[in-house]
Structure formats: C-alpha cells, structure tokens
Design a protein around this motif. Structure first.
Motif, PDB file in Angstrom:
ATOM      1  N   ILE A  75       0.797  -1.557   0.117  1.00 17.66           N
ATOM      2  CA  ILE A  75      -0.258  -0.042   0.161  1.00 17.66           C
ATOM      3  C   ILE A  75       0.691   0.951   0.196  1.00 17.66           C
ATOM      4  N   ASP A  76       2.113   1.314   0.088  1.00 16.55           N
ATOM      5  CA  ASP A  76       3.414   2.192  -0.683  1.00 16.55           C
ATOM      6  C   ASP A  76       2.943   3.441   0.731  1.00 16.55           C
ATOM      7  N   ILE A  77       2.930   2.434   2.318  1.00 15.14           N
ATOM      8  CA  ILE A  77       3.295   3.432   3.317  1.00 15.14           C
ATOM      9  C   ILE A  77       4.377   2.939   4.108  1.00 15.14           C
ATOM     10  N   SER A  78       4.936   3.592   4.937  1.00 11.27           N
ATOM     11  CA  SER A  78       5.951   3.155   5.442  1.00 11.27           C
ATOM     12  C   SER A  78       5.602   2.499   6.702  1.00 11.27           C
ATOM     13  N   ARG A  79       6.478   1.164   7.373  1.00 12.11           N
ATOM     14  CA  ARG A  79       6.180   0.402   8.127  1.00 12.11           C
ATOM     15  C   ARG A  79       5.746   0.597   9.315  1.00 12.11           C
ATOM     16  N   ASN A  80       5.618   2.382   9.996  1.00 14.45           N
ATOM     17  CA  ASN A  80       5.865   3.226  10.796  1.00 14.45           C
ATOM     18  C   ASN A  80       4.372   3.382  11.182  1.00 14.45           C
ATOM     19  N   GLU A  81       4.000   4.074   9.852  1.00 13.72           N
ATOM     20  CA  GLU A  81       3.029   4.343   9.532  1.00 13.72           C
ATOM     21  C   GLU A  81       1.580   3.420   9.358  1.00 13.72           C
ATOM     22  N   LEU A  82       1.803   2.522   9.030  1.00 12.16           N
ATOM     23  CA  LEU A  82       0.948   0.984   9.567  1.00 12.16           C
ATOM     24  C   LEU A  82       0.963   0.521  10.220  1.00 12.16           C
ATOM     25  N   ILE A  83       1.702   0.753  11.497  1.00  8.43           N
ATOM     26  CA  ILE A  83       1.868   0.118  12.773  1.00  8.43           C
ATOM     27  C   ILE A  83       0.925   0.871  13.401  1.00  8.43           C
ATOM     28  N   VAL A  84       1.071   2.597  13.655  1.00  6.18           N
ATOM     29  CA  VAL A  84       0.505   3.483  13.892  1.00  6.18           C
ATOM     30  C   VAL A  84      -0.780   3.415  13.355  1.00  6.18           C
ATOM     31  N   GLN A  85      -1.280   3.417  12.141  1.00  7.49           N
ATOM     32  CA  GLN A  85      -2.316   3.224  12.142  1.00  7.49           C
ATOM     33  C   GLN A  85      -3.354   2.189  12.644  1.00  7.49           C
ATOM     34  N   CYS A  86      -2.415   0.894  12.882  1.00  8.57           N
ATOM     35  CA  CYS A  86      -3.665   0.042  12.883  1.00  8.57           C
ATOM     36  C   CYS A  86      -3.303   0.237  14.536  1.00  8.57           C
ATOM     37  N   ILE A  87      -2.391   0.354  15.851  1.00  9.33           N
ATOM     38  CA  ILE A  87      -2.984   0.640  16.707  1.00  9.33           C
ATOM     39  C   ILE A  87      -4.390   1.046  17.041  1.00  9.33           C
ATOM     40  N   ASP A  88      -3.976   2.265  16.391  1.00  8.17           N
ATOM     41  CA  ASP A  88      -5.015   3.724  16.332  1.00  8.17           C
ATOM     42  C   ASP A  88      -6.286   2.988  16.513  1.00  8.17           C
ATOM     43  N   TYR A  89      -6.559   2.075  15.351  1.00  2.00           N
ATOM     44  CA  TYR A  89      -7.935   1.434  14.770  1.00  2.00           C
ATOM     45  C   TYR A  89      -8.185   0.530  16.132  1.00  2.00           C
ATOM     46  N   ALA A  90      -7.585  -0.625  16.183  1.00  2.80           N
ATOM     47  CA  ALA A  90      -6.967  -0.923  17.212  1.00  2.80           C
ATOM     48  C   ALA A  90      -7.546  -0.371  18.463  1.00  2.80           C
ATOM     49  N   LEU A  91      -7.514   0.156  18.992  1.00  3.22           N
ATOM     50  CA  LEU A  91      -7.484   1.164  20.076  1.00  3.22           C
ATOM     51  C   LEU A  91      -8.973   1.954  20.103  1.00  3.22           C
ATOM     52  N   LYS A  92      -9.515   2.660  18.682  1.00  2.00           N
ATOM     53  CA  LYS A  92     -10.386   2.938  18.737  1.00  2.00           C
ATOM     54  C   LYS A  92     -11.623   2.375  18.558  1.00  2.00           C
ATOM     55  N   ASN A  93     -11.949   0.741  18.413  1.00  2.00           N
ATOM     56  CA  ASN A  93     -12.460  -0.421  17.908  1.00  2.00           C
ATOM     57  C   ASN A  93     -12.616  -1.717  19.240  1.00  2.00           C
ATOM     58  N   PHE A  94     -11.654  -0.913  20.108  1.00  2.00           N
ATOM     59  CA  PHE A  94     -11.675  -1.975  21.222  1.00  2.00           C
ATOM     60  C   PHE A  94     -12.382  -2.228  22.135  1.00  2.00           C
ATOM     61  N   HIS A  95     -13.640  -2.812  22.387  1.00  2.00           N
ATOM     62  CA  HIS A  95     -14.199  -2.564  23.462  1.00  2.00           C
ATOM     63  C   HIS A  95     -13.880  -3.814  24.615  1.00  2.00           C
TER      64      HIS A  95
END
Length: 54
Positions: A33-53
């Motif tokens: 998807i042509d983004i850095s590994r770091n940016e992918l990890i940040v976005q994954c963590i952000d998504y997980a935290l926002k969707n954590f129940h």
C-alpha cells in the motif's frame, strides 16, 4: 484564505518485539500500500484502540 501553518506532532520513539511472521506481514502490507512500516503500525494501533470494547 487561511495561512498554512505546518505543525510538528509530538512523537515518542519506543522499541517493541514482534514475532518474525508478524513483521513479515507488516512489511508486505506496507510495501503493497506504499506507506512506511511505522505509519502502518501507528494506524493499526489507532484502529485497534478506537474499536476496542472492554
């Protein structure tokens, strides 16, 4: 028109240990998807935290 004022967001450097299979998957996805590994990890963590129940 408003004046453009770039801002630097505050970031903190951390170290994590990942399973080698997870790292390989992260690298494959970030390359695809042509983004850095770091940016992918940040976005994954952000998504997980926002969707954590609890």
């Amino acid at each position: 028109m408003n004046e453009f004022k770039p801002v630097k967001s505050e970031k903190t450097v951390i170290s994590i240990r990942l399973d080698s299979d997870i790292l390989k998957t992260l690298d494959d996805v970030s390359h695809k998807i042509d983004i850095s590994r770091n940016e992918l990890i940040v976005q994954c963590i952000d998504y997980a935290l926002k969707n954590f129940h609890q």
